[in-house]
Design a protein around this motif. Structure first.
Motif, mmCIF file in Angstrom:
data_model
loop_
_atom_site.group_PDB
_atom_site.id
_atom_site.type_symbol
_atom_site.label_atom_id
_atom_site.label_comp_id
_atom_site.label_asym_id
_atom_site.label_seq_id
_atom_site.Cartn_x
_atom_site.Cartn_y
_atom_site.Cartn_z
ATOM 1 N N VAL A 99 0.917 -1.316 -0.139
ATOM 2 C CA VAL A 99 0.050 0.027 -0.032
ATOM 3 C C VAL A 99 0.939 1.217 0.169
ATOM 4 O O VAL A 99 2.159 1.062 0.366
ATOM 5 N N VAL A 100 0.225 2.344 -0.398
ATOM 6 C CA VAL A 100 0.895 3.760 -0.261
ATOM 7 C C VAL A 100 -0.107 4.387 0.830
ATOM 8 O O VAL A 100 -1.056 4.602 0.538
ATOM 9 N N CYS A 101 0.469 4.726 1.684
ATOM 10 C CA CYS A 101 -0.306 5.484 3.028
ATOM 11 C C CYS A 101 -0.770 6.707 2.331
ATOM 12 O O CYS A 101 0.044 7.454 1.865
ATOM 13 N N ILE A 102 -1.891 6.731 2.620
ATOM 14 C CA ILE A 102 -2.677 8.530 2.324
ATOM 15 C C ILE A 102 -2.905 8.922 3.858
ATOM 16 O O ILE A 102 -3.627 8.434 4.457
ATOM 17 N N ILE A 103 -2.385 10.169 3.929
ATOM 18 C CA ILE A 103 -2.846 10.970 5.078
ATOM 19 C C ILE A 103 -3.527 12.079 4.670
ATOM 20 O O ILE A 103 -3.020 12.959 3.875
ATOM 21 N N SER A 104 -4.629 12.632 5.362
ATOM 22 C CA SER A 104 -5.569 13.871 5.024
ATOM 23 C C SER A 104 -4.839 15.373 5.110
ATOM 24 O O SER A 104 -5.059 16.108 4.267
ATOM 25 N N GLY A 105 -3.934 15.395 5.915
ATOM 26 C CA GLY A 105 -3.353 16.495 6.435
ATOM 27 C C GLY A 105 -4.371 17.518 7.344
ATOM 28 O O GLY A 105 -5.291 17.293 7.497
ATOM 29 N N GLY A 106 -3.629 18.134 8.006
ATOM 30 C CA GLY A 106 -4.116 19.051 9.022
ATOM 31 C C GLY A 106 -5.043 20.020 8.500
ATOM 32 O O GLY A 106 -5.011 20.413 6.998
ATOM 33 N N ILE A 107 -6.166 20.348 9.125
ATOM 34 C CA ILE A 107 -7.035 21.617 8.476
ATOM 35 C C ILE A 107 -6.186 22.864 8.170
ATOM 36 O O ILE A 107 -6.658 23.730 7.478
ATOM 37 N N LEU A 108 -5.193 22.886 8.934
ATOM 38 C CA LEU A 108 -4.299 24.321 8.433
ATOM 39 C C LEU A 108 -3.191 24.083 7.556
ATOM 40 O O LEU A 108 -2.416 24.814 7.308
ATOM 41 N N GLY A 109 -3.249 23.115 6.997
ATOM 42 C CA GLY A 109 -2.318 22.238 5.903
ATOM 43 C C GLY A 109 -1.332 21.411 6.431
ATOM 44 O O GLY A 109 -1.648 20.916 7.467
ATOM 45 N N GLY A 110 -0.215 21.114 5.785
ATOM 46 C CA GLY A 110 0.629 20.048 6.546
ATOM 47 C C GLY A 110 1.267 19.157 5.575
ATOM 48 O O GLY A 110 0.863 19.252 4.459
ATOM 49 N N PRO A 111 2.221 18.542 5.968
ATOM 50 C CA PRO A 111 1.963 17.766 7.049
ATOM 51 C C PRO A 111 2.404 18.459 8.540
ATOM 52 O O PRO A 111 1.647 17.905 9.431
ATOM 53 N N ASN A 112 3.367 19.172 8.761
ATOM 54 C CA ASN A 112 3.646 20.015 9.896
ATOM 55 C C ASN A 112 4.018 21.551 9.669
ATOM 56 O O ASN A 112 5.074 21.926 9.633
ATOM 57 N N PRO A 113 2.660 22.292 9.436
ATOM 58 C CA PRO A 113 2.711 23.508 9.073
ATOM 59 C C PRO A 113 3.290 24.467 10.483
ATOM 60 O O PRO A 113 3.254 23.859 11.551
ATOM 61 N N ILE A 114 3.983 25.358 10.206
ATOM 62 C CA ILE A 114 4.664 26.184 11.172
ATOM 63 C C ILE A 114 3.616 27.071 11.691
ATOM 64 O O ILE A 114 2.916 27.736 11.061
ATOM 65 N N SER A 115 3.298 26.824 13.094
ATOM 66 C CA SER A 115 2.197 27.362 13.746
ATOM 67 C C SER A 115 2.030 28.935 13.636
ATOM 68 O O SER A 115 1.182 29.374 13.609
ATOM 69 N N SER A 116 3.462 29.502 13.681
ATOM 70 C CA SER A 116 3.343 30.922 13.574
ATOM 71 C C SER A 116 2.612 31.416 12.254
ATOM 72 O O SER A 116 2.926 32.723 12.115
ATOM 73 N N GLU A 117 2.888 30.645 11.195
ATOM 74 C CA GLU A 117 2.219 31.208 10.009
ATOM 75 C C GLU A 117 0.825 31.506 9.944
ATOM 76 O O GLU A 117 0.332 32.039 9.092
ATOM 77 N N TYR A 118 0.089 30.930 11.006
ATOM 78 C CA TYR A 118 -1.429 31.038 11.105
ATOM 79 C C TYR A 118 -1.700 31.909 12.014
ATOM 80 O O TYR A 118 -1.238 31.982 13.415
ATOM 81 N N ASN A 119 -2.505 33.020 11.862
ATOM 82 C CA ASN A 119 -3.124 33.998 12.776
ATOM 83 C C ASN A 119 -4.549 33.364 13.069
ATOM 84 O O ASN A 119 -5.381 33.597 12.049
ATOM 85 N N PHE A 120 -4.734 33.199 14.251
ATOM 86 C CA PHE A 120 -6.310 32.417 14.701
ATOM 87 C C PHE A 120 -7.335 33.651 14.790
ATOM 88 O O PHE A 120 -8.534 33.560 15.005
#
Length: 191
Positions: A99-120
């Motif tokens: 299999v090839v693993c499929i991961i949906s990604g975070g709702i803010l992008g990703g796999p690991n977006p830098i949290s400082s890029e997002y203003n909540f």
């Protein structure tokens, strides 16, 4: 018939290259797999690229090591990572994983977006809208993979990682998504 534990481990146990420290020689990973008499490995793209796809295929074939999985495609919420599926499908055609693993990604992008890029501030997070938009991309990947005779394994991600890693979180919902295709579900006990 009494179950043979050694046979079950040889046929089912798979060690993922994620466990191998990046600073260590990837050839040593294969060497340790052989010494351990493990016949199945999972691979991630950084490891494949460091080793070299053709050299890796040759080494795996020579030592009769089965590739159980390649990690990962998807990241449906991130334009850069989503586009990586073609490269990974090409790896799959060469390495022939189960299999090839499929991961949906975070709702803010990703796999690991830098949290400082997002203003909540003043930002509304609409998980259902994100999932509906992702469903078209997911169905596209399912169809493309089937056309290329590649089996995908959709991995539900624990809800605590919804922002950065995965927004398809339950086993039952992911099972419903793979049912109409000939793809599979990957259950990672961590998630």
């Amino acid at each position: 018939m009494k179950p043979n534990i050694k046979d079950a481990l040889e046929n089912r146990l798979s060690i993922n290259s994620y466990l191998w420290p990046k600073k260590n020689d990837p050839y040593k990973f294969i060497e340790s797999i052989l010494k351990s008499e493990i016949k199945n490995i999972g691979l991630h793209t950084d490891f494949i690229e460091e080793f070299g796809i053709n050299k890796l295929k040759q080494e795996l074939s020579l030592n009769r090591i089965n590739v159980t999985s390649i990690n990962s495609i998807g990241y449906l919420t991130d334009p850069f990572y989503y586009k990586q599926h073609e490269k990974i499908f090409n790896y799959a055609k060469i390495l022939n994983p189960d299999v090839v693993c499929i991961i949906s990604g975070g709702i803010l992008g990703g796999p690991n977006p830098i949290s400082s890029e997002y203003n909540f501030e003043k930002k509304i997070i609409n998980i259902e809208k994100t999932r509906k938009e992702s469903l078209n991309k997911l169905n596209y990947l399912f169809t493309k993979a089937q056309e290329q005779n590649i089996t995908l394994g959709l991995e539900p991600i624990g809800s605590w990682e919804i922002l950065k890693k995965g927004h398809f979180n339950s086993i039952s919902s992911c099972l419903n998504l793979v049912k109409k295709y000939k793809h599979k579900l990957i259950i990672d006990l961590y998630h």
